[in-house]
Design an enzyme around this catalytic site. Structure first.
Site, mmCIF file in Angstrom:
data_model
loop_
_atom_site.group_PDB
_atom_site.id
_atom_site.type_symbol
_atom_site.label_atom_id
_atom_site.label_comp_id
_atom_site.label_asym_id
_atom_site.label_seq_id
_atom_site.Cartn_x
_atom_site.Cartn_y
_atom_site.Cartn_z
ATOM 1 N N ALA A 66 0.568 27.022 -11.150
ATOM 2 C CA ALA A 66 -0.760 26.414 -11.207
ATOM 3 C C ALA A 66 -1.453 27.003 -12.425
ATOM 4 O O ALA A 66 -2.223 27.957 -12.325
ATOM 5 C CB ALA A 66 -1.520 26.711 -9.923
ATOM 6 N N ILE A 67 -1.111 26.435 -13.572
ATOM 7 C CA ILE A 67 -1.584 26.969 -14.837
ATOM 8 C C ILE A 67 -2.620 26.020 -15.442
ATOM 9 O O ILE A 67 -2.459 24.795 -15.388
ATOM 10 C CB ILE A 67 -0.370 27.211 -15.771
ATOM 11 N N VAL A 156 3.495 21.621 -8.644
ATOM 12 C CA VAL A 156 2.294 21.831 -7.833
ATOM 13 C C VAL A 156 1.490 20.547 -7.640
ATOM 14 O O VAL A 156 0.685 20.449 -6.725
ATOM 15 C CB VAL A 156 1.394 22.929 -8.462
ATOM 16 N N GLU A 247 13.838 19.464 -17.213
ATOM 17 C CA GLU A 247 14.626 18.540 -16.387
ATOM 18 C C GLU A 247 15.969 18.190 -17.035
ATOM 19 O O GLU A 247 16.986 18.059 -16.357
ATOM 20 C CB GLU A 247 13.820 17.269 -16.123
HETATM 21 N N1 UDP Z 1 2.086 22.865 -15.070
HETATM 22 C C1 UDP Z 1 0.946 23.664 -15.002
HETATM 23 N N2 UDP Z 1 -0.022 23.534 -15.964
HETATM 24 C C2 UDP Z 1 0.075 22.645 -16.982
HETATM 25 C C3 UDP Z 1 1.233 21.831 -17.052
HETATM 26 C C4 UDP Z 1 2.218 21.963 -16.068
HETATM 27 O O1 UDP Z 1 0.804 24.469 -14.087
HETATM 28 O O2 UDP Z 1 -0.844 22.584 -17.816
HETATM 29 C C5 UDP Z 1 3.136 23.061 -14.061
HETATM 30 C C6 UDP Z 1 2.728 22.470 -12.707
HETATM 31 O O3 UDP Z 1 3.323 23.215 -11.680
HETATM 32 C C7 UDP Z 1 3.338 21.089 -12.809
HETATM 33 C C8 UDP Z 1 4.647 21.378 -13.519
HETATM 34 O O4 UDP Z 1 4.320 22.394 -14.469
HETATM 35 O O5 UDP Z 1 3.480 20.481 -11.541
HETATM 36 C C9 UDP Z 1 5.310 20.198 -14.220
HETATM 37 O O6 UDP Z 1 4.401 19.490 -15.013
HETATM 38 P P1 UDP Z 1 3.919 18.014 -14.573
HETATM 39 O O7 UDP Z 1 3.686 17.985 -13.097
HETATM 40 O O8 UDP Z 1 2.769 17.641 -15.443
HETATM 41 O O9 UDP Z 1 5.186 17.138 -14.948
HETATM 42 P P2 UDP Z 1 5.522 15.688 -14.313
HETATM 43 O O10 UDP Z 1 5.770 15.881 -12.845
HETATM 44 O O11 UDP Z 1 4.343 14.805 -14.551
HETATM 45 O O12 UDP Z 1 6.749 15.273 -15.045
#
Ligand code: UDP
Ligand code: MN
Length: 297
Positions: A66-67, A156, A247
Site C-alpha cells: 500500500a504505497i 491491494v 507479471e
Molecule cells: N502499488 C502501490 N502503489 C502504487 C502502485 C502500485 O502500492 O503507486 C502496488 C499495489 O499493491 C497494487 C500493485 O502494486 O495493487 C500493482 O499495481 P496495480 O494494482 O496498479 O496494477 P494492476 O492490477 O492495475 O495491473
C-alpha cells in the site's frame, strides 16, 4: 522419528463420497499436465481441508503493498479479508508501505495480526510494482521464515467477496489471469522480446498467470521472487523492462518452474471480464480505479 511432527490423524467426518465416474466439474480443466490441481469451485471440500490444516496448526502470511495513494485500498482489503480470507486460521497481514501512519484501524479476529513493513516509494509506478519481488524476497529468511508456513502475495486494489481458504495453499502456486483463461498461446501477452529474460516464444507457455496473486511455502516464494528480481535487474542493466513488468517475469518463472497448484480466476477476478459461466464464484475482485489519478504522485 527424527523430528516431532504433530499427529495429523483426522476425526470421523461425514460427507458425500467422491464419485470417480462423476467428476464435480466437467466444464473446466481441473488438473495440469504435470498433475497440479487447478482449484475451481466445486472441486474441493473445505471441511476436510480445514481439518487437515488445523491439525498442522498452519500459519499463513498475506503480503500486500500500500504505497503512496494505494493506501486508500487497504481498509476495504483488510475488512473484507477478515470476513473471507482464511477464516479460523492464524493469519499475519504483512503491509509494505511508505505511509505507516495512515494504516487504517481495523479490528481483527483472534489469532490474526497486522505487521507493518516500512519501505520507500519508488517514483515510477512500474518500479513500485516490480520492486515488490525484491521487497518480498528480502523478508523471506529474516522474517517470514520464523513467523509463517505459507505466503500469499497479492495486490491491494482488491476486495474479498467470497471465501478464500486453505484450498489455495501448496508448495508454489500461481493464478489464472481472468482475461486469458480461455485464450490461445498466441493471445497470451507474454513478453516477446528475445532480448528480455522474460521472453517466452510463441510455441511455449501453459497459462497466463496473474501478477497480483501467487504464493507458496517460504523457500519457494524466495526462489520465485529472487528469480524475478534478478531477471528484472539483468534486463534493467541493458535498458529493458518486460511488457507487463513483474507479471511477465512471473510468467517466465512458471514456464520452467511449474507451479504445484494453480488457482482458477475465481481468486483474482475483475468485473471488466463480465460473468462467464465457468466462474461460479468471484472470491477476490479488483476495485475500479482511475489509473492516472491513483498512480501518479
Ligand atoms: N502499488 C502501490 N502503489 C502504487 C502502485 C502500485 O502500492 O503507486 C502496488 C499495489 O499493491 C497494487 C500493485 O502494486 O495493487 C500493482 O499495481 P496495480 O494494482 O496498479 O496494477 P494492476 O492490477 O492495475 O495491473
Ligand atoms: Mn491491481
Amino acid at each position: 522419528p527424527p523430528v516431532e511432527e504433530p499427529d495429523v490423524r483426522l476425526e470421523r467426518m461425514l460427507y458425500p463420497k467422491p464419485e470417480t465416474l462423476k467428476p464435480p466439474r466437467t466444464d473446466v480443466l481441473t488438473i495440469t499436465p504435470w498433475l497440479a490441481p487447478i482449484v475451481w469451485n466445486g472441486t474441493f471440500n473445505s471441511d476436510i481441508l480445514n481439518a487437515q490444516f488445523h491439525k498442522r496448526g498452519v500459519r499463513i502470511g498475506i503480503t500486500t503493498f500500500a504505497i503512496k495513494k494505494y493506501i486508500r485500498f487497504l481498509k476495504d482489503f483488510l475488512e473484507t479479508g477478515e470476513k473471507f480470507f482464511m477464516v479460523g486460521h492464524k493469519v499475519n497481514y504483512y503491509i509494505f508501505t511508505d505511509r505507516a501512519q495512515d494504516i487504517p484501524n481495523v479490528t481483527l479476529s483472534e489469532g490474526r495480526n497486522i505487521h507493518i513493513i516500512n519501505v520507500t516509494a519508488y517514483q515510477r509506478w512500474q518500479d513500485v510494482t516490480m520492486r515488490r519481488m525484491q521487497m518480498i524476497r528480502d523478508q523471506t529468511y529474516t522474517r517470514f521464515m520464523n513467523e509463517v508456513d505459507y505466503l500469499v502475495c497479492v495486490d491491494v486494489d482488491m476486495r474479498f467477496y467470497g471465501s478464500v481458504g486453505v484450498e489455495i495453499l501448496g508448495d508454489v502456486f500461481g493464478t489464472l489471469h481472468p482475461g486469458f483463461f480461455g485464450a490461445s498461446r498466441a493471445q497470451f501477452t507474454y513478453d516477446r522480446n528475445p532480448k528480455s529474460v522474460a521472453c517466452i516464444p510463441v510455441d511455449e507457455g501453459d497459462f497466463y498467470y496473474a501478477g497480483g496473486y501467487f504464493g507458496g511455502i517460504i523457500e519457494e516464494v524466495y526462489k520465485l521472487t529472487n528469480y524475478c528480481h534478478t531477471a528484472m535487474m539483468t534486463d534493467k542493466a541493458i535498458g529493458i523492462e518486460a511488457l507487463w513488468h513483474d507479471e511477465s517475469y512471473l510468467n517466465k518463472y512458471f514456464l520452467y518452474y511449474k507451479p504445484t497448484k494453480v488457482l482458477s480466476p475465481e481468486y483474482v477476478w475483475n468485473n471488466y471480464y463480465g460473468s462467464p459461466r465457468a466462474v461460479q464464484i468471484k472470491r477476490f475482485i479488483g476495485i475500479d480505479k482511475d489509473y492516472k489519478e491513483v498512480r501518479f504522485r
